[in-house]
Design an enzyme around this catalytic site. Structure first.
Site, mmCIF file in Angstrom:
data_model
loop_
_atom_site.group_PDB
_atom_site.id
_atom_site.type_symbol
_atom_site.label_atom_id
_atom_site.label_comp_id
_atom_site.label_asym_id
_atom_site.label_seq_id
_atom_site.Cartn_x
_atom_site.Cartn_y
_atom_site.Cartn_z
ATOM 1 N N HIS A 19 30.166 12.495 4.598
ATOM 2 C CA HIS A 19 30.389 12.394 3.154
ATOM 3 C C HIS A 19 29.995 11.023 2.600
ATOM 4 C CE1 HIS A 19 32.310 16.287 2.440
ATOM 5 N NE2 HIS A 19 32.827 16.155 3.658
ATOM 6 N N ASP A 35 27.584 10.632 -0.503
ATOM 7 C CA ASP A 35 27.876 9.824 -1.697
ATOM 8 C C ASP A 35 26.723 8.877 -2.015
ATOM 9 O OD1 ASP A 35 30.312 11.047 -1.932
ATOM 10 O OD2 ASP A 35 31.492 9.374 -1.136
ATOM 11 N N ASN A 38 26.069 16.720 3.655
ATOM 12 C CA ASN A 38 27.417 16.243 3.980
ATOM 13 C C ASN A 38 27.821 16.615 5.400
ATOM 14 O OD1 ASN A 38 28.188 14.861 1.632
ATOM 15 N ND2 ASN A 38 28.825 16.744 0.606
ATOM 16 N N ASP A 68 20.486 20.094 -9.737
ATOM 17 C CA ASP A 68 21.410 20.228 -8.617
ATOM 18 C C ASP A 68 20.673 19.875 -7.326
ATOM 19 O OD1 ASP A 68 24.190 21.674 -7.834
ATOM 20 O OD2 ASP A 68 22.656 22.191 -6.356
ATOM 21 N N GLU A 74 27.510 17.818 -7.062
ATOM 22 C CA GLU A 74 26.129 17.323 -6.990
ATOM 23 C C GLU A 74 25.295 17.801 -8.172
ATOM 24 O OE1 GLU A 74 26.161 21.179 -4.549
ATOM 25 O OE2 GLU A 74 27.535 19.565 -5.112
#
Length: 245
Positions: free
Chosen positions: A138, A142, A133, A125, A168
């Site tokens: 965002h 990404d 973010n 993770d 994630e």
């Protein structure tokens, strides 16, 4: 990744082979007939000259049909591969999706129960991903996911399966790996990600839970043990690796 079953011969290829065989049979009949007409070379040449047009037409028709069938088969094959990729791949990162991973795990567990082979599992993770973010947007988040998948994939074997489990969070299935092997790879990945800067945002860190499959354990039980190891890695400072109990 488990070996794929060999594909069956398509109906198009079967029809092509059947049609080609029929045309070849016609040509052979012509040849046999010509040999029975007269044994002299002149008579045979004259016979083939008389049948030149129909034989040429048959040959051209077979070649044209074969080309058409080949192009149609290629288009169908490309479309099939595209659909397969959509069904098995996470479209954002290019990693496999949850459905594909579950299928792979099911097969590997069956092999482990039958032959006693070892299987490792990583659950990783991204640390403070919400902060990434919030601070960078965002789109940047990404891109971090995409870059992370690329960097991890470069360290894996062809037999390994990297899948996006959600958000994630990612899983890595490692056939023929003991817990020591799995922990070794986990630490390698953790250090690789922590030590290599990501464009426009610098350092990104990951926490990892590692485990080895236990005989007669279900996938859910195995996954929960691995998830608990990841939770300990998160709660004990992040950017670290913890082994499942």
């Amino acid at each position: 990744m488990m070996a794929k079953k060999p594909k069956r011969i398509s109906m198009r290829i079967k029809s092509l082979l059947l049609f080609s065989g029929l045309c070849l049979t016609i040509i052979i009949i012509f040849a046999i007939e010509s040999s029975l007409v007269d044994a002299s070379d002149i008579a045979i040449v004259n016979y083939w000259q008389r049948h030149y047009i129909p034989l040429t037409a048959i040959a051209l028709f077979v070649a044209g049909y074969a080309l058409w069938e080949y192009r149609a088969h290629r288009k169908a094959e490309i479309a099939s591969k595209r659909l397969e990729k959509i069904a098995t791949t996470d479209m954002l990162t290019g990693a496999y999706n949850r459905h594909f991973l579950v299928d792979q795990v099911t097969g590997e567990i069956a092999e482990a129960r039958r032959y006693g082979q070892k299987i490792g599992l990583l659950m990783l993770d991204i640390d403070h991903f919400k902060h990434i973010n919030d601070q960078f947007g965002h789109v940047a988040g990404d891109q971090v996911l995409k870059d992370l998948v690329t960097r991890i994939q470069e360290q894996l074997r062809e037999a390994d399966t990297l899948a996006r489990w959600g958000g994630e969070e990612f899983l890595v299935l490692l056939p023929h790996c003991t817990l020591d092997d799995t922990l070794g790879l986990a630490e390698k990945l953790r250090k690789l990600i922590a030590d290599s800067a990501f464009p426009d945002m610098g350092s990104v860190q990951i926490s990892i839970g590692a485990s080895e499959y236990r005989p007669r354990e279900t996938f859910i039980e195995w996954l929960n043990r691995t998830d608990q190891a990841l939770y300990r890695a998160k709660s004990e400072g992040r950017n670290t690796v913890r082994a499942a109990d």
